[in-house]
Enzyme design. Structure first.
Site, PDB file in Angstrom:
ATOM      1  N   ASN A   8       0.869  -1.167   0.000  1.00 18.57           N
ATOM      2  CA  ASN A   8       0.000   0.000   0.000  1.00 18.57           C
ATOM      3  C   ASN A   8       0.912   1.225   0.000  1.00 18.57           C
ATOM      4  O   ASN A   8       1.443   1.608   1.041  1.00 18.57           O
ATOM      5  CB  ASN A   8      -0.876  -0.045   1.260  1.00 18.57           C
ATOM      6  CG  ASN A   8      -1.917   1.045   1.268  1.00 18.57           C
ATOM      7  OD1 ASN A   8      -1.879   1.955   0.435  1.00 18.57           O
ATOM      8  ND2 ASN A   8      -2.834   0.970   2.207  1.00 18.57           N
ATOM      9  N   ARG A  89      -2.168  -2.129  -3.843  1.00 18.50           N
ATOM     10  CA  ARG A  89      -3.442  -1.429  -3.679  1.00 18.50           C
ATOM     11  C   ARG A  89      -3.373  -0.140  -4.497  1.00 18.50           C
ATOM     12  O   ARG A  89      -2.414   0.628  -4.376  1.00 18.50           O
ATOM     13  CB  ARG A  89      -3.645  -1.098  -2.214  1.00 18.50           C
ATOM     14  CG  ARG A  89      -4.844  -0.228  -2.000  1.00 18.50           C
ATOM     15  CD  ARG A  89      -4.828   0.380  -0.628  1.00 18.50           C
ATOM     16  NE  ARG A  89      -6.009   1.194  -0.461  1.00 18.50           N
ATOM     17  CZ  ARG A  89      -6.014   2.349   0.172  1.00 18.50           C
ATOM     18  NH1 ARG A  89      -4.907   2.828   0.698  1.00 18.50           N
ATOM     19  NH2 ARG A  89      -7.114   3.032   0.299  1.00 18.50           N
ATOM     20  N   HIS A 179     -12.678   2.291  -0.584  1.00 18.42           N
ATOM     21  CA  HIS A 179     -12.728   1.212   0.421  1.00 18.42           C
ATOM     22  C   HIS A 179     -13.375  -0.059  -0.140  1.00 18.42           C
ATOM     23  O   HIS A 179     -13.905  -0.874   0.616  1.00 18.42           O
ATOM     24  CB  HIS A 179     -13.544   1.626   1.669  1.00 18.42           C
ATOM     25  CG  HIS A 179     -12.923   2.696   2.501  1.00 18.42           C
ATOM     26  ND1 HIS A 179     -13.677   3.629   3.157  1.00 18.42           N
ATOM     27  CD2 HIS A 179     -11.644   2.968   2.807  1.00 18.42           C
ATOM     28  CE1 HIS A 179     -12.882   4.447   3.836  1.00 18.42           C
ATOM     29  NE2 HIS A 179     -11.633   4.064   3.629  1.00 18.42           N
ATOM     30  N   ARG A 240     -12.081  14.877   7.363  1.00 19.19           N
ATOM     31  CA  ARG A 240     -12.800  15.255   6.143  1.00 19.19           C
ATOM     32  C   ARG A 240     -14.239  15.629   6.477  1.00 19.19           C
ATOM     33  O   ARG A 240     -14.839  15.047   7.380  1.00 19.19           O
ATOM     34  CB  ARG A 240     -12.835  14.095   5.144  1.00 19.19           C
ATOM     35  CG  ARG A 240     -11.503  13.700   4.589  1.00 19.19           C
ATOM     36  CD  ARG A 240     -11.695  12.677   3.483  1.00 19.19           C
ATOM     37  NE  ARG A 240     -10.428  12.115   3.067  1.00 19.19           N
ATOM     38  CZ  ARG A 240     -10.176  10.804   3.043  1.00 19.19           C
ATOM     39  NH1 ARG A 240     -11.084   9.934   3.414  1.00 19.19           N
ATOM     40  NH2 ARG A 240      -9.003  10.383   2.648  1.00 19.19           N
ATOM     41  N   GLU A 384      -7.947  -5.722   4.386  1.00 14.28           N
ATOM     42  CA  GLU A 384      -7.731  -5.344   2.988  1.00 14.28           C
ATOM     43  C   GLU A 384      -6.474  -6.000   2.417  1.00 14.28           C
ATOM     44  O   GLU A 384      -6.426  -6.366   1.248  1.00 14.28           O
ATOM     45  CB  GLU A 384      -7.642  -3.814   2.884  1.00 14.28           C
ATOM     46  CG  GLU A 384      -8.999  -3.173   3.158  1.00 14.28           C
ATOM     47  CD  GLU A 384      -8.925  -1.699   3.484  1.00 14.28           C
ATOM     48  OE1 GLU A 384      -8.487  -1.365   4.607  1.00 14.28           O
ATOM     49  OE2 GLU A 384      -9.303  -0.875   2.655  1.00 14.28           O
TER      50      GLU A 384
END
Ligand code: ADP
Length: 399
Positions: A8, A89, A179, A240, A384
């Site tokens: 990642n 990823r 996601h 956010r 993940e």
């Protein structure tokens, strides 16, 4: 047995996890931070040990070199040949990558780079990571796994914005979500927990971490998701905003000194808002809850807005799906915060959800609702990295 590494890559970091496959056993994991800056940090965790090294790492190729050297130095592998696959990823797959892809040509990497238009910082870093592995281990199975692929099944009415059509056709402005690997993974796990085929289920998956998104999953497919054109949309997050009235932006450009350039606007909305912006304290839910317990009113409000937005999205998706079999909580907050799960579910009991208070406190995998709860409530830890390693394995077997 062979080893697969899941990668990642961020703009200045590279997170990795090494698996023994097909056993799916994690042998080692690590993080390289401050790539391109002075005093980069490489941390390797294996066998209950954590080894940290500080050195200057100029770019992603050097970071991958350091990582491979470390694997040898700590005897985690005896030769590079043991690593037979790598999965990367990638944040934005656009409309092009509807599923994971084998990196078997320069065109695939170029396509990832082109899609940097949709995720400038992320895709460039992702491509750098892919190139670094291609240079150092050119013959292993290399696979790209996209955050957006799972959501490419959304119907047009869900992914289009009611803007003039040309901004979709010419500028590719539409909902892509994010996601995806996490939502897909927990939906599959939920089917196992519920003991029903995924194809018969309506699920609302809540990935609530520092970044947060909620997805409506029908018969195993994403039919709507809260993040939008970028991960800024949807529920409130650590730093956010989530959804806000778009008219706020031109208003603040006109009436403040802060909103000048696109960079300013992106920074404020992505990094200075959410829990951090409202609480003026922290983007981390543990800090918010500690402050709340100490009577901090701003932290309380941050918590309340956070819960409110999750409830509203669950409400929307109950309508989108016309009911649901289960609501699934995952990621840092979803897996760990007893308080957030309680507050969210308490407020939507009308829909037939009832938490088992004891299971909510002690359950870390599976069903945490009361026996007669009409909509089941599940906690499922996301993974993940494992999804990525499994995808690599799938391509290895096809070769
Ligand atoms: P990221 O999006 O960075 O992967 P994570 O999924 O790791 O984020 O989630 C980070 C969030 O999870 C933080 O807000 C953190 O406070 C929260 N979190 C982790 N453990 C707990 C806990 N025990 N209780 C409440 N919140 C927690």
């Amino acid at each position: 047995m062979s080893k697969t590494i899941s990668i990642n890559a961020g703009s200045s970091s590279l997170k990795w996890q090494l698996y023994e496959m097909p056993a799916e056993k994690v042998i080692a994991k690590g993080l390289i931070e401050r790539i391109g800056l002075k005093d980069s940090i490489s941390t390797v965790k294996f066998d209950g040990r954590a080894e940290k090294q500080i050195l200057d790492i100029d770019d992603h190729t050097q970071a991958v070199k350091i990582l491979l050297d470390d694997l040898m130095r700590f005897d985690i592998i005896r030769s590079y040949d043991e690593i037979t696959g790598v999965g990367h990823r990638v944040v934005a797959g656009g409309e092009y990558f509807k599923e994971s892809a084998l990196v078997d040509s320069e065109e695939v990497i170029q396509k990832v780079e082109e899609l940097a238009l949709l995720a400038p910082l992320h895709n460039k870093a992702n491509a750098a990571g892919i190139r670094a592995f291609k240079e150092l281990l050119p013959d292993i199975t290399s696979v790209v796994v996209f955050d957006t692929s799972f959501h490419t099944t959304m119907p047009e009415k869900a992914y289009r914005y009611p803007l003039p059509t040309k901004y979709y056709t010419e500028n590719k402005v539409r909902k892509y979500g994010a996601h995806g690997t996490s939502h897909q993974y927990v939906a599959k796990e939920a089917a196992k927990v519920l003991g029903k085929p995924l194809e018969e289920l309506k699920l609302i998956t809540c990935h609530i971490g520092n970044g947060a998104s909620i997805t409506a999953v029908k018969e195993g497919k994403s039919v709507d998701t809260s993040m939008g054109f970028t991960p800024l949309g949807g529920v409130m997050m650590g730093s956010r905003t989530g959804d806000i009235d778009p008219a706020i932006i031109p208003y603040l450009i006109e009436h403040t000194e802060d909103f000048n350039t696109p960079e300013d606007i992106n920074r404020i909305l992505n990094r200075e808002s959410g829990l951090l912006g409202v609480s003026e304290k922290s983007s981390d839910m543990r800090d918010i809850h500690a402050a709340m317990r100490a009577g901090d009113a701003k932290a309380q409000l941050a918590n309340d807005i956070f819960v409110d937005r999750i409830q509203k999205y669950i409400g929307q998706y109950l309508a989108v799906l016309n009911g649901a079999d289960a609501i699934i909580f995952t990621a840092g907050i979803g897996e760990n915060s007893v308080t957030i799960r309680r507050l969210v579910i308490e407020g939507i009991s009308w829909f037939g959800c009832e938490l088992d208070p004891e299971k909510n406190v002690f359950g870390n995998y599976g069903d945490i609702s009361m026996p007669d709860s009409k909509v089941r409530v599940l906690v499922i830890p996301t993974d993940e990295e494992l999804v990525i390693a499994r995808d690599v394995e799938r391509f290895k077997n096809q070769k």
